[in-house]
Design a protein around this motif. Structure first.
Motif, mmCIF file in Angstrom:
data_model
loop_
_atom_site.group_PDB
_atom_site.id
_atom_site.type_symbol
_atom_site.label_atom_id
_atom_site.label_comp_id
_atom_site.label_asym_id
_atom_site.label_seq_id
_atom_site.Cartn_x
_atom_site.Cartn_y
_atom_site.Cartn_z
ATOM 1 N N LYS A 336 16.231 15.379 71.863
ATOM 2 C CA LYS A 336 14.831 15.776 72.045
ATOM 3 C C LYS A 336 14.028 15.599 70.758
ATOM 4 O O LYS A 336 12.809 15.418 70.798
ATOM 5 C CB LYS A 336 14.745 17.227 72.517
ATOM 6 C CG LYS A 336 15.217 18.260 71.506
ATOM 7 C CD LYS A 336 15.102 19.675 72.057
ATOM 8 C CE LYS A 336 15.566 20.714 71.034
ATOM 9 N NZ LYS A 336 15.474 22.099 71.584
ATOM 10 N N TYR A 337 14.703 15.624 69.602
ATOM 11 C CA TYR A 337 13.998 15.416 68.342
ATOM 12 C C TYR A 337 13.420 14.003 68.256
ATOM 13 O O TYR A 337 12.397 13.786 67.601
ATOM 14 C CB TYR A 337 14.932 15.651 67.147
ATOM 15 C CG TYR A 337 15.404 17.075 66.990
ATOM 16 C CD1 TYR A 337 14.607 18.152 67.356
ATOM 17 C CD2 TYR A 337 16.658 17.351 66.446
ATOM 18 C CE1 TYR A 337 15.052 19.461 67.200
ATOM 19 C CE2 TYR A 337 17.109 18.652 66.279
ATOM 20 C CZ TYR A 337 16.298 19.702 66.665
ATOM 21 O OH TYR A 337 16.747 20.996 66.494
ATOM 22 N N LEU A 338 14.074 13.033 68.910
ATOM 23 C CA LEU A 338 13.573 11.660 68.857
ATOM 24 C C LEU A 338 12.178 11.557 69.464
ATOM 25 O O LEU A 338 11.322 10.832 68.941
ATOM 26 C CB LEU A 338 14.535 10.707 69.583
ATOM 27 C CG LEU A 338 15.720 10.158 68.773
ATOM 28 C CD1 LEU A 338 16.673 11.267 68.375
ATOM 29 C CD2 LEU A 338 16.452 9.082 69.550
ATOM 30 N N SER A 339 11.945 12.286 70.549
ATOM 31 C CA SER A 339 10.622 12.255 71.178
ATOM 32 C C SER A 339 9.551 12.794 70.243
ATOM 33 O O SER A 339 8.456 12.228 70.128
ATOM 34 C CB SER A 339 10.634 13.076 72.474
ATOM 35 O OG SER A 339 11.481 12.484 73.444
ATOM 36 N N VAL A 340 9.858 13.888 69.567
ATOM 37 C CA VAL A 340 8.896 14.487 68.632
ATOM 38 C C VAL A 340 8.667 13.564 67.445
ATOM 39 O O VAL A 340 7.521 13.312 67.036
ATOM 40 C CB VAL A 340 9.398 15.862 68.148
ATOM 41 C CG1 VAL A 340 8.434 16.456 67.129
ATOM 42 C CG2 VAL A 340 9.585 16.814 69.327
ATOM 43 N N ILE A 341 9.734 13.023 66.896
ATOM 44 C CA ILE A 341 9.639 12.166 65.713
ATOM 45 C C ILE A 341 8.845 10.906 66.017
ATOM 46 O O ILE A 341 7.976 10.492 65.236
ATOM 47 C CB ILE A 341 11.052 11.827 65.203
ATOM 48 C CG1 ILE A 341 11.698 13.068 64.576
ATOM 49 C CG2 ILE A 341 11.022 10.679 64.202
ATOM 50 C CD1 ILE A 341 13.178 12.919 64.276
ATOM 51 N N GLU A 342 9.105 10.284 67.162
ATOM 52 C CA GLU A 342 8.436 9.027 67.484
ATOM 53 C C GLU A 342 6.997 9.229 67.951
ATOM 54 O O GLU A 342 6.231 8.272 68.024
ATOM 55 C CB GLU A 342 9.244 8.262 68.521
ATOM 56 C CG GLU A 342 10.590 7.787 67.976
ATOM 57 C CD GLU A 342 11.379 6.979 68.966
ATOM 58 O OE1 GLU A 342 10.857 5.958 69.449
ATOM 59 O OE2 GLU A 342 12.524 7.383 69.278
#
Length: 460
Positions: A336-342
């Motif tokens: 889920k961190y990938l969605s926030v980071i991107e």
């Protein structure tokens, strides 16, 4: 430490170039994936080779799509991860509201994910009874069971568990009919408390549920796709192409169970797998299994990113001077961190906040590099998924010997919540299968609602 130099919005370093290049898949490589997947699908459909095929191509015994409206009330049980749901769905007649649905979610305690089958299914039945009691339902309607793990279907209401995924490990269930395990738990509860009986009418998985839920609204929908914690695909296959089954007339929904593509001795994904896939796989629940799924779905994408960042830190490229941190704690870097980071822009303050969870202070170049790593991992995942979907679209187009519009029903958190995954997937599908006219429809609670649709179809 190797010398670095600034170039545009991030830092160029030989190790960065090397690692990011590992996640670049060319169109030629994707066409090769399509060819190999097509071969494995044919092996899964053949009576001579299906038992050794990594893509199992499992018959569902669903012979049609929902035509017109279905009526009545139906229960649905949706079991596919650490949370499961019980739903009550009412399909109205033409003169009534089209549909009404209520649901309740329940969390499966971690100890039950590795306990016994009896303990797990007794807990599930207790939750169903609680759901019904809270709504004062004395005579429960037929139940559709969505079971989102690999199983061999031998009838509409029979499913033999092949293996667990998603963190479950209950050996005494493997090789058994999970519908029968559910019925036995219902019977135990009925004998103990004189409760009413529950009729388990059908079993499906979440992918089939997604297809049926979307096809209920769109008759052109003939493919279901899941891209969330796991990934899978199903589609309507012509019976004459299912060599392992008798009969040539009509269609049957096939659950491809494509997550295990790449597991076979031929190792068809070995030239795309890289050292970070291997690292993530070794620490996973089932090493050496579900190769395609681990490269695509949310199950391990965060872990892959975590291993890349650790390697870059080891090489002195990122987070310079930080010795104490939590980045080496396995499994903490969630997908889920990938969605926030991107999704982050400008000063990347959301990236900064996530890194602080791992006791990592970061400069803007660190944060840009983290974002670039996430983008590379996500893009490869979406393009590989697109290659799989394009394979199925081309197979269906060839079988029908004519071009026509096809709809893909899609469900899953990665497709739904990630800022770029769906766009990359859809654009790549159209590039790889240009002759296929395809649209995408997000499923309306397919994994639960779809089970009610199939239960209703079975009662019509």
């Amino acid at each position: 430490m190797a010398m670095t130099m600034s170039c545009g919005d991030t830092t160029v370093h030989p190790e960065v170039d090397r690692i990011l290049s590992l996640f670049q898949v060319s169109k030629e490589q994707l066409h090769l994936v399509m060819h190999r997947l097509r071969e494995e699908m044919e092996r899964g459909l053949s009576r001579n080779t299906y038992q050794e095929a990594s893509v199992r191509m499992l018959p569902t015994f669903i012979r049609s799509l929902p035509a017109g409206k279905v009526n009545g009330s139906f229960l649905a049980l949706d079991l596919g991860g650490t949370n499961f749901r019980v739903l009550l769905v009412r399909f109205g007649s033409a003169c009534e509201d089209a549909e009404h649905m209520v649901s309740e979610s329940y969390r499966i305690p971690h100890k039950l994910m590795q306990a016994s089958g009896q303990q797990l299914f007794d807990y599930i039945v207790d939750c169903i009874i609680k759901f019904l009691s809270n709504r004062n339902i004395k005579e429960p309607p037929p139940l559709g069971f969505t079971f989102s793990f690999p199983y061999q279907q031998t009838g509409l209401d029979q499913g033999i568990l092949l293996n667990w995924t998603k963190g479950f490990d209950i050996p005494d269930c493997v090789g058994k009919d999970v519908v029968q395990l559910l019925r036995e738990a219902i019977q135990r509860r009925q004998c103990a408390l004189q409760e009413f009986d529950l009729d388990v009418a059908v079993i499906i998985n979440d992918t089939v549920g997604t297809l049926m839920s979307c096809a209920y609204e769109d008759p052109k929908c003939e493919i279901g796709l899941i891209v969330g914690t796991g990934t899978n695909m199903c589609y309507m296959e012509q019976m004459r192409n299912i060599d392992k089954l008798d009969g040539d007339d009509g269609f049957m929904c096939i659950n491809a169970d494509w997550g295990a593509f790449g597991d076979s001795a031929r190792r068809p994904l070995q030239d795309i797998k890289n050292e970070f896939d291997e690292l993530a796989d070794k620490r996973s629940q089932h090493p050496g299994q579900q190769t395609f799924e681990k490269m695509i779905s949310g199950l391990l994408l965060g872990t892959i990113v975590q291993h890349i960042l650790l390697k870059l830190k080891e090489k002195g490229v990122i987070f310079s001077g930080i010795k104490q941190h939590r980045l080496d704690h396995h499994g903490l870097f969630e997908t889920k961190y990938l969605s926030v980071i991107e999704s982050d822009t400008d000063d990347l303050l959301n990236v900064k906040s996530i890194l602080e969870k791992f006791d990592l202070s970061s400069g803007i170049e660190d944060r840009r590099l983290v974002q670039k790593v996430c983008e590379a991992v996500t893009q490869r995942a979406a393009r590989l998924c697109a290659a799989g979907l394009a394979t199925v679209l081309e197979k269906m187009r060839e079988a029908q010997q004519q071009d026509h519009m096809m709809t893909v029903g899609v469900e899953g958190s990665l497709y739904r919540l990630h800022p770029h995954f769906s766009r990359i997937l859809e654009d790549t599908v159209k590039d790889l299968a240009p002759q296929c006219q395809v649209s995408f429809r997000h499923s309306k609670d397919g994994s639960g609602r779809g089970a009610a649709v199939v239960a209703a179809m079975n009662r019509c």
